[in-house]
Design a protein around this motif. Structure first.
Motif, PDB file in Angstrom:
ATOM      1  N   PRO A  22      -8.559  40.264  25.007  1.00  0.00           N
ATOM      2  CA  PRO A  22      -7.979  40.137  23.665  1.00  0.00           C
ATOM      3  C   PRO A  22      -8.751  39.182  22.761  1.00  0.00           C
ATOM      4  CG  PRO A  22      -6.626  38.991  25.297  1.00  0.00           C
ATOM      5  CD  PRO A  22      -7.631  39.792  26.060  1.00  0.00           C
ATOM      6  N   GLY A  23      -9.302  38.121  23.333  1.00  0.00           N
ATOM      7  CA  GLY A  23     -10.064  37.181  22.524  1.00  0.00           C
ATOM      8  C   GLY A  23     -11.281  37.836  21.893  1.00  0.00           C
ATOM      9  N   SER A  24     -12.002  38.610  22.694  1.00  0.00           N
ATOM     10  CA  SER A  24     -13.185  39.308  22.190  1.00  0.00           C
ATOM     11  C   SER A  24     -12.812  40.323  21.109  1.00  0.00           C
ATOM     12  CB  SER A  24     -13.902  40.010  23.344  1.00  0.00           C
ATOM     13  OG  SER A  24     -14.992  40.779  22.878  1.00  0.00           O
ATOM     14  N   ALA A  25     -11.739  41.094  21.381  1.00  0.00           N
ATOM     15  CA  ALA A  25     -11.306  42.094  20.406  1.00  0.00           C
ATOM     16  C   ALA A  25     -10.895  41.443  19.097  1.00  0.00           C
ATOM     17  CB  ALA A  25     -10.150  42.915  20.981  1.00  0.00           C
ATOM     18  N   GLY A  31     -14.494  39.467  12.605  1.00  0.00           N
ATOM     19  CA  GLY A  31     -15.865  39.563  12.113  1.00  0.00           C
ATOM     20  C   GLY A  31     -16.032  40.720  11.143  1.00  0.00           C
ATOM     21  N   GLN A  32     -15.450  41.869  11.479  1.00  0.00           N
ATOM     22  CA  GLN A  32     -15.495  43.016  10.574  1.00  0.00           C
ATOM     23  C   GLN A  32     -14.817  42.686   9.248  1.00  0.00           C
ATOM     24  OE1 GLN A  32     -16.020  46.808  10.940  1.00  0.00           O
ATOM     25  NE2 GLN A  32     -17.687  46.106  12.235  1.00  0.00           N
ATOM     26  N   PHE A  33     -13.702  41.977   9.328  1.00  0.00           N
ATOM     27  CA  PHE A  33     -12.978  41.598   8.118  1.00  0.00           C
ATOM     28  C   PHE A  33     -13.840  40.687   7.238  1.00  0.00           C
ATOM     29  CE2 PHE A  33     -10.094  39.010   5.626  1.00  0.00           C
ATOM     30  CZ  PHE A  33      -9.132  39.906   5.190  1.00  0.00           C
ATOM     31  N   LEU A  34     -14.533  39.729   7.863  1.00  0.00           N
ATOM     32  CA  LEU A  34     -15.350  38.791   7.104  1.00  0.00           C
ATOM     33  C   LEU A  34     -16.559  39.475   6.475  1.00  0.00           C
ATOM     34  CD1 LEU A  34     -15.485  35.492   9.193  1.00  0.00           C
ATOM     35  CD2 LEU A  34     -14.301  35.915   7.034  1.00  0.00           C
ATOM     36  N   VAL A  35     -17.201  40.370   7.213  1.00  0.00           N
ATOM     37  CA  VAL A  35     -18.408  41.030   6.694  1.00  0.00           C
ATOM     38  C   VAL A  35     -18.105  41.779   5.408  1.00  0.00           C
ATOM     39  CG1 VAL A  35     -20.053  42.874   7.129  1.00  0.00           C
ATOM     40  CG2 VAL A  35     -19.613  41.162   8.889  1.00  0.00           C
ATOM     41  N   THR A  36     -17.064  42.617   5.438  1.00  0.00           N
ATOM     42  CA  THR A  36     -16.710  43.363   4.237  1.00  0.00           C
ATOM     43  C   THR A  36     -16.157  42.430   3.161  1.00  0.00           C
ATOM     44  OG1 THR A  36     -14.566  43.874   5.268  1.00  0.00           O
ATOM     45  CG2 THR A  36     -16.291  45.537   5.431  1.00  0.00           C
ATOM     46  N   GLY A  37     -15.517  41.334   3.582  1.00  0.00           N
ATOM     47  CA  GLY A  37     -15.010  40.368   2.610  1.00  0.00           C
ATOM     48  C   GLY A  37     -16.137  39.713   1.841  1.00  0.00           C
ATOM     49  N   LEU A 119     -10.375  47.887  12.775  1.00  0.00           N
ATOM     50  CA  LEU A 119      -9.169  47.510  12.047  1.00  0.00           C
ATOM     51  C   LEU A 119      -9.465  46.416  11.020  1.00  0.00           C
ATOM     52  CD1 LEU A 119      -6.074  47.841  11.792  1.00  0.00           C
ATOM     53  CD2 LEU A 119      -5.834  46.100  13.561  1.00  0.00           C
ATOM     54  N   GLY A 120     -10.476  45.583  11.306  1.00  0.00           N
ATOM     55  CA  GLY A 120     -10.845  44.524  10.374  1.00  0.00           C
ATOM     56  C   GLY A 120     -11.311  45.084   9.046  1.00  0.00           C
ATOM     57  N   ARG A 121     -12.181  46.096   9.075  1.00  0.00           N
ATOM     58  CA  ARG A 121     -12.659  46.714   7.835  1.00  0.00           C
ATOM     59  C   ARG A 121     -11.514  47.429   7.116  1.00  0.00           C
ATOM     60  NH1 ARG A 121     -17.603  48.686   5.572  1.00  0.00           N
ATOM     61  NH2 ARG A 121     -18.785  47.908   7.353  1.00  0.00           N
TER      62      ARG A 121
END
Length: 267
Positions: A22-25, A31-37, A119-121
């Motif tokens: 879960p930590g890795s996921a 990370g995906q959320f930050l990149v697109t952010g 899900l982050g993106r």
């Protein structure tokens, strides 16, 4: 087991495997959320400095950004199997194992490795749509919500079709990944802005070759109630997302040709 039940089982197995760490996921999702952010921050900085670009405001462009990222996030999650086909499945011979199963190959690959990190993106895209709603004063009526969902479905089909094309190219070349990235990640970047900002030849590419304009530009104009500066009729946005499904159907046709020419690893 029917196809839908099989797909559900494959997706559940993929997500269960990622849930063991879960930590890795969670870090990958963040990370995906930050990149697109960060990408959206760059767009905001541009409009904060100049106010508008050829009459387009930050809220209007943010709607393009959010909708396109939602499309790609879902398509990327479903198309992971096609993405790694050439680099993993064909080289190791694991693709032969899929061929032995009496179920559609495309369905198996769509459920092969559904990444929760996408899900982050998706969340970032939804957050940007909320931002666009406030900035542009969008009144979400049942008709505009239906238009957005139709565009979303067409965009998912289009990006999934691009990933299918990438997988198809893997039957003939092992270096197809970078070519496809021009259409996937490059396509996301291009579709985040209004087509009116681009040169005519590039608009033709994004409309008739890879119809990103059909799933993003024209539907967003319909949602905003904004006339097209290029002179396209207002009704075009109501039907243009169908181009995404046509592209996916053509990609699956090419996929079937590629599978017929597959000759295994020989091992």
């Amino acid at each position: 087991m029917n196809s839908l039940a099989l797909f559900t089982r494959l997706v559940t197995a993929s997500l269960s495997g990622q849930a063991r760490y879960p930590g890795s996921a969670l870090m990958l999702t963040f990370g995906q959320f930050l990149v697109t952010g960060i990408e959206m921050v760059a767009v905001w900085a541009l409009f904060h400095r100049f106010g508008d670009v050829q009459g387009w405001k930050i809220g209007e462009v943010a709607l393009f950004f959010g909708l396109v990222n939602c499309m790609f996030a879902i398509a990327d999650a479903l198309g992971r199997g096609f993405d790694v086909l050439g680099t993993t499945l064909l080289r190791t011979g694991d693709f032969d194992r899929l061929l032995l199963r009496p179920r559609p190959l495309a369905l198996q690959l769509m459920g092969y490795d559904v990444r929760v990190s996408r899900l982050g993106r998706l969340l970032q895209g939804l957050a940007v749509i909320a931002f666009a709603t406030v900035q542009a004063g969008i009144a979400w009526t049942p008709a505009s919500v239906a238009m957005a969902l139709f565009a979303l479905a067409g965009g998912i089909a289009l990006f999934l079709g691009i990933l299918v094309v990438q997988g198809t190219l893997s039957f003939w070349t092992i270096e197809s990944l970078e070519i496809a990235n021009v259409l996937t990640y490059g396509g996301v970047e291009a579709a985040q802005y209004p087509m009116a900002l681009y040169a005519r030849w590039f608009r033709y590419v994004l409309t008739f070759a890879v119809p990103l304009a059909c799933v993003a530009y024209y539907p967003v104009l319909a949602i905003l109630g904004k006339a097209d500066p290029l002179g396209a009729p207002a009704w075009l946005g109501l039907v243009s997302p169908l181009a995404g499904f046509v592209f996916l159907a053509a990609a699956l046709g090419a996929w079937r040709v590629g599978v017929r020419h597959y000759t295994s690893t020989g091992s």
